[in-house]
Design an enzyme around this catalytic site. Structure first.
Site: not given
Ligand code: NCD
Length: 486
Positions: A49-50, A78, A100, A128
């Site tokens: 959703r975000t 890596k 995020r 959030h």
């Protein structure tokens, strides 16, 4: 302020404006376009959703968005440091970084190092903020107000970042938050204390789920954040204790208030549903509509961040002067001990007995091969019975160096000596910002050396007595006894 990183940064006016603008966008469409502005969408962690709502929001605003969805397939695998990955996108002239990340404080760290707005789509278990904004939009839409409501936060209040941000937003509204969780996934104590200090009211804490269902106006359900539990058998045991602890079924809603709304940031966990499927057709269920509000809310956020920005919340950090002069009375510093026979340099007197070595450490004198110093331990003191004293011949330590002293010795007096005379005398207190002085003890904090992200440790002194310093990144406050010197 252009960044959107933590709810602690926002004022009530900021949140009310975002709510208003979102509802206007829902009603009248997007007010203006930001055509062709390039945007980076960097999701180091899973998201449905975000990410899609942010990306759709940018596209509908006419912007060009690129980036990645999940660190798999990127050079993060890596071992690339976070800042390298992000800085690369600035070379493409991206005007916003939407991100995020699994580390607490990651967005703050990035924002400190670049000069385009950073919009935080979730950092570890910490924040959030845009989720909270869309939660508030949904509540406002349903009730026409936020003030006066009882809001129960249910489930994983320990690792759930959505409820952390939501509780911080509750500080700005006249609401009654309930915390509904068993002890081992309860809201961290410091977050509860932050709220209580800010609002001046006790939080209602309970594990009585039924009582919450029957009393509150907003039931905010959350998923148990399995991925944030400690790895290994200990975490497995902890998780087993709470998985499926709160399962909401339709028949449990019989005694709920008719106006009750059920929210959930989603996803719910299909193997142990915290909201059973039979609740979906209940008139109380608003979580799908809530998710839909992600799009207009994030449009409002982007427009504001690239427009006039946010007012911000005033923070109360201690900011008194670091150096306090003490009057020099006789101008000379004499004593039986040879440490007092410093003709030029710095003499640190009245250190609490036993703390001398710590003072040397904090002043960086031990490692410095070119500096000589004299440490006298357990000298007799008229004032304090016993004391440690340090003499540093020929070097006048500066006030900033000395201010570090405040961390380990609050009693010490400093004498700057020139030609056998005390030229200046003073006491120091901690500087308002502890820069690279102490190590953050939050294991998931971006400044924790084990993360290898090279975020320089930084704490804000919020109170001097008792000492409370808050990590700039993960926002966890620390008291003197828990401070670990770097
Ligand atoms: C939440 C998250 O990622 O913090 N989801 C979301 O953004 N809507 C909640 C969760 O993952 O449980």
């Amino acid at each position: 302020m252009q960044n959107v990183i933590s709810m602690r940064d926002f004022s009530r006016l900021d949140l009310d404006t975002i709510i208003d603008n979102t509802l206007k966008i829902k009603r009248d469409g997007i007010p203006n376009k930001l055509t062709d502005i390039p945007v980076a969408s960097l999701f180091f962690e899973a998201s449905t959703r975000t990410r899609t709502s942010f990306e759709t929001a940018t596209r509908e605003l006419g912007m060009k968005v690129h980036g990645f969805a999940g660190k798999e397939g990127t050079s993060v695998m890596k071992g690339e440091p976070l800042l390298d990955t992000v800085r690369m996108f600035l070379e493409y002239e991206d005007q916003i970084i939407i991100m995020r990340h699994n580390l607490n404080g990651a967005a703050r760290f990035v924002a400190d190092n670049i000069d385009v707005p950073v919009l935080n789509g979730g950092d570890g278990s910490a924040n959030h903020p845009t989720q909270t904004m869309l939660d508030l939009v949904t509540i406002q839409e349903e009730f026409g107000r936020i003030d006066g409501l009882k809001i129960a936060l249910v489930g994983d209040l320990k690792y759930g970042r959505t409820v952390h941000s939501l509780l911080q937003a509750c500080e700005l509204y006249d609401v009654e938050p309930w915390l509904v969780a068993p002890q081992n996934i309860m809201m961290p104590k410091w977050r509860i204390e932050d709220y209580q200090r800010e609002v001046g009211k006790k939080l209602l804490i309970t594990s009585d789920f039924m009582k919450a269902i029957e009393t509150v106006d907003v039931l905010y359900m959350t998923r148990i954040q399995r991925e944030r539990f400690p790895k290994g058998p200990e975490g497995d045991v902890d998780y087993a204790k709470v998985s499926g602890i709160f399962n909401l079924h339709a028949e449990m809603l019989k005694k709920a208030k008719p106006e009750l709304i059920i929210l959930h940031p989603l996803p719910r966990y299909k193997h142990n549903l915290e909201i059973s499927m039979d609740v979906d057709c209940s008139p109380h269920a608003k979580y799908i509509q809530q998710a839909g509000n992600g799009l207009p809310t994030r449009q409002a956020v982007i427009l504001k961040a690239l427009g006039e920005g946010f007012e911000g919340r005033k923070k109360d950090y201690a900011n008194n002067e670091v150096w306090q002069n003490i009057r020099v009375v006789n101008g000379a510093k004499k004593g039986e001990h040879f440490v007092y026979r410093i003709n030029n340099g710095t003499l640190i007197d009245h250190i609490e007995p036993g703390r001398g070595p710590e003072v040397l450490k904090i002043l960086g004198l031990q490692e410095d091969k070119d500096t000589t110093y004299i440490l006298a331990r357990n000298l007799r003191s008229k004032r304090y019975i016993c004391k440690d004293v340090i003499g540093v011949p020929n070097i006048e330590l500066n006030e900033y160096q000395l201010s570090r002293l405040g961390l380990v010795s609050s009693m010490a007096t400093i004498n700057i000596i020139r030609d056998n005379n005390v030229f200046k005398k003073g006491k120091v207190s901690l500087p308002p910002v502890l820069d690279r002085l102490v190590e953050c003890q939050t294991t998931n904090c971006v400044s924790n050396p084990e993360t290898h992200e090279f975020a320089p440790s930084k704490f804000y002194v919020e109170s001097r007595n008792p000492l409370i310093a808050r990590c700039h990144y993960c926002e966890t406050p620390t008291t003197r006894k828990d401070l670990k010197l770097l």
